[in-house]
Design an enzyme around this catalytic site. Structure first.
Site, PDB file in Angstrom:
ATOM      1  N   GLY A 232      -1.105   6.325  -2.122  1.00 55.43           N
ATOM      2  CA  GLY A 232      -2.084   5.839  -1.572  1.00 55.43           C
ATOM      3  C   GLY A 232      -2.704   7.316  -2.226  1.00 55.43           C
TER       4      GLY A 232
ATOM      5  N   GLU B  49       5.813   6.710   5.495  1.00 55.45           N
ATOM      6  CA  GLU B  49       5.285   7.069   6.820  1.00 55.45           C
ATOM      7  C   GLU B  49       6.443   6.786   7.879  1.00 55.45           C
ATOM      8  OE1 GLU B  49       2.202   4.008   5.155  1.00 55.45           O
ATOM      9  OE2 GLU B  49       1.723   5.146   3.700  1.00 55.45           O
TER      10      GLU B  49
ATOM     11  N   SER C  20       1.136   4.012  -5.509  1.00 55.69           N
ATOM     12  CA  SER C  20      -0.015   3.981  -6.333  1.00 55.69           C
ATOM     13  C   SER C  20      -0.125   2.282  -7.724  1.00 55.69           C
ATOM     14  CB  SER C  20      -0.915   5.362  -7.059  1.00 55.69           C
ATOM     15  OG  SER C  20      -1.103   5.945  -6.024  1.00 55.69           O
TER      16      SER C  20
ATOM     17  N   GLU D 254       9.970   6.200  -3.732  1.00 53.23           N
ATOM     18  CA  GLU D 254       8.347   6.193  -3.475  1.00 53.23           C
ATOM     19  C   GLU D 254       7.748   7.321  -3.058  1.00 53.23           C
ATOM     20  OE1 GLU D 254       5.987   2.560  -2.149  1.00 53.23           O
ATOM     21  OE2 GLU D 254       7.176   3.725  -0.206  1.00 53.23           O
TER      22      GLU D 254
ATOM     23  N   GLY E 140       1.566  -1.189  -2.228  1.00 56.88           N
ATOM     24  CA  GLY E 140       0.734  -0.881  -0.835  1.00 56.88           C
ATOM     25  C   GLY E 140      -0.540  -1.585  -0.919  1.00 56.88           C
ATOM     26  N   GLY E 141      -2.050  -0.515  -1.258  1.00 61.89           N
ATOM     27  CA  GLY E 141      -3.275  -1.074  -1.130  1.00 61.89           C
ATOM     28  C   GLY E 141      -3.959  -2.466  -2.603  1.00 61.89           C
TER      29      GLY E 141
ATOM     30  N   HIS F 119      10.296   3.799   5.183  1.00 58.64           N
ATOM     31  CA  HIS F 119       9.344   4.402   4.179  1.00 58.64           C
ATOM     32  C   HIS F 119       8.466   5.643   5.185  1.00 58.64           C
ATOM     33  CE1 HIS F 119       5.185   4.247   3.040  1.00 58.64           C
ATOM     34  NE2 HIS F 119       5.186   3.320   2.391  1.00 58.64           N
TER      35      HIS F 119
ATOM     36  N   ASN G 219       3.488  -4.343   0.815  1.00 53.65           N
ATOM     37  CA  ASN G 219       3.693  -3.776   2.013  1.00 53.65           C
ATOM     38  C   ASN G 219       1.931  -3.674   2.618  1.00 53.65           C
ATOM     39  OD1 ASN G 219       4.021  -1.584   4.134  1.00 53.65           O
ATOM     40  ND2 ASN G 219       4.392  -0.308   2.761  1.00 53.65           N
ATOM     41  N   TRP G 220       1.809  -4.748   3.537  1.00 55.40           N
ATOM     42  CA  TRP G 220      -0.038  -4.433   3.982  1.00 55.40           C
ATOM     43  C   TRP G 220      -0.011  -2.964   4.546  1.00 55.40           C
ATOM     44  CZ3 TRP G 220      -1.772  -9.919   5.033  1.00 55.40           C
ATOM     45  CH2 TRP G 220      -1.970 -10.939   3.902  1.00 55.40           C
ATOM     46  N   LYS G 221       0.930  -2.437   5.580  1.00 57.14           N
ATOM     47  CA  LYS G 221       0.982  -2.118   6.504  1.00 57.14           C
ATOM     48  C   LYS G 221       0.071  -1.929   7.665  1.00 57.14           C
ATOM     49  CE  LYS G 221       0.936   1.852   2.755  1.00 57.14           C
ATOM     50  NZ  LYS G 221       0.554   3.170   2.303  1.00 57.14           N
TER      51      LYS G 221
HETATM   52  C1  PEP Z   1       3.211   1.917  -0.066  1.00 58.63           C
HETATM   53  O1  PEP Z   1       3.016   3.114   0.804  1.00 58.63           O
HETATM   54  O2  PEP Z   1       4.238   1.772  -0.360  1.00 58.63           O
HETATM   55  C2  PEP Z   1       2.591   2.319  -1.190  1.00 58.63           C
HETATM   56  C3  PEP Z   1       3.202   2.315  -1.717  1.00 58.63           C
HETATM   57  O3  PEP Z   1       1.189   1.944  -1.182  1.00 58.63           O
HETATM   58  P1  PEP Z   1       0.200   2.537  -2.323  1.00 58.63           P
HETATM   59  O4  PEP Z   1       0.525   1.304  -3.228  1.00 58.63           O
HETATM   60  O5  PEP Z   1      -1.562   2.430  -1.533  1.00 58.63           O
HETATM   61  O6  PEP Z   1       0.105   4.163  -2.938  1.00 58.63           O
END
Ligand code: PEP
Length: 249
Positions: A173, A99, A212, A167, A233-234, A97, A11-13
């Protein structure tokens, strides 16, 4: 029923201009050289979907959206329909998600309507659920997550391809991750709800962990009970970080 291949979705957001396509190309090239056991998806911002689909065409990399509107068309300024994502080259879409639930007030009912929109367009939904830190500290994680699954997963999913992504909001994050026991406890509970709701489909749908996930913790998380992949994500933004996670699945 055979165990489905795990799914590793990035997920590049709201990250990625055209130069970021090189990262997806690098993932596609690496998978060409060394095919993965897992299915792999990259979910860039909507502006990059068609170019990313073109960049990885013919490779093992699937393309996904990060959200869609429930309706197929209409006066919804700024929104994107599932049909538009599909036409641009998406095969999957992340929905619900945290967010979006927190920042845009998306309720379970809104998420369920979006899932129906995704199915109508032939997209495979990845439905996100997860408790906040306050909910976990109050001992309500299982109750919150299973209620989100029941409310966000419409009956139309029976017989269709979909994934749930667990999640924990506090793990996204933050660099924090739940213990393996905590992950397994939630995943087992989600599996029970899915089987109750969807029978054989619910028994086979992957339950991803997200929050994470990094090259250093991926193998342990991905080998946990009922973990059928990861939403990343990241660490999905750079091929050098994303590839070891894919290989760990
Ligand atoms: C996400 O936002 O779906 C996610 C898992 O982010 P991260 O891996 O950066 O915690």
């Amino acid at each position: 029923m055979s165990t489905p291949r795990p799914l590793i979705a990035g997920n590049w957001k709201m990250n990625g201009l055209a130069a970021a396509l090189d990262e997806a190309r690098a993932v596609a090239a690496a998978l060409e050289e060394r095919p993965a056991g897992a299915r792999v998806a990259v979910c860039p911002p909507a502006t990059l979907i068609d170019r990313l689909a073109e960049a990885v065409a013919g490779s093992a990399v699937l393309v996904g959206g990060q959200d869609c509107r429930a309706e197929a068309a209409g006066a919804f300024t700024g929104d994107v329909a599932a049909e538009m994502l599909a036409e641009a080259g998406a095969r999957l879409v992340i929905l619900g998600h945290s967010e979006r639930r927190a920042g845009y007030g998306e309720t379970d009912a809104v998420v369920a309507a979006k899932v129906e929109g995704a199915l109508r367009a032939g997209l495979e939904p990845i439905i996100c659920v997860g408790e906040t830190l306050a909910e976990r500290q109050a001992g309500r994680a299982l109750e919150v997550v299973t209620a989100q699954v029941r409310g966000s997963a419409p009956a139309a999913l029976a017989g269709r391809d979909f994934a749930i992504a667990y999640e924990p909001v506090w793990a996204i994050g933050s660099g924090l991750t739940p213990s393996i026991e905590q992950i397994e406890e939630v995943h087992v509970a989600v599996r029970a709800v899915l089987v109750e709701m969807f029978g054989a489909t619910g028994a086979a749908s992957p339950i991803l962990y997200g929050g994470s996930v990094k090259p250093t913790n991926a193998a342990e998380i991905l080998s946990a009970r009922e973990v059928g992949g990861a939403l990343v994500g990241g660490a999905s933004l750079k091929a050098a970080d994303f590839l070891p996670i894919i290989v760990a699945a």
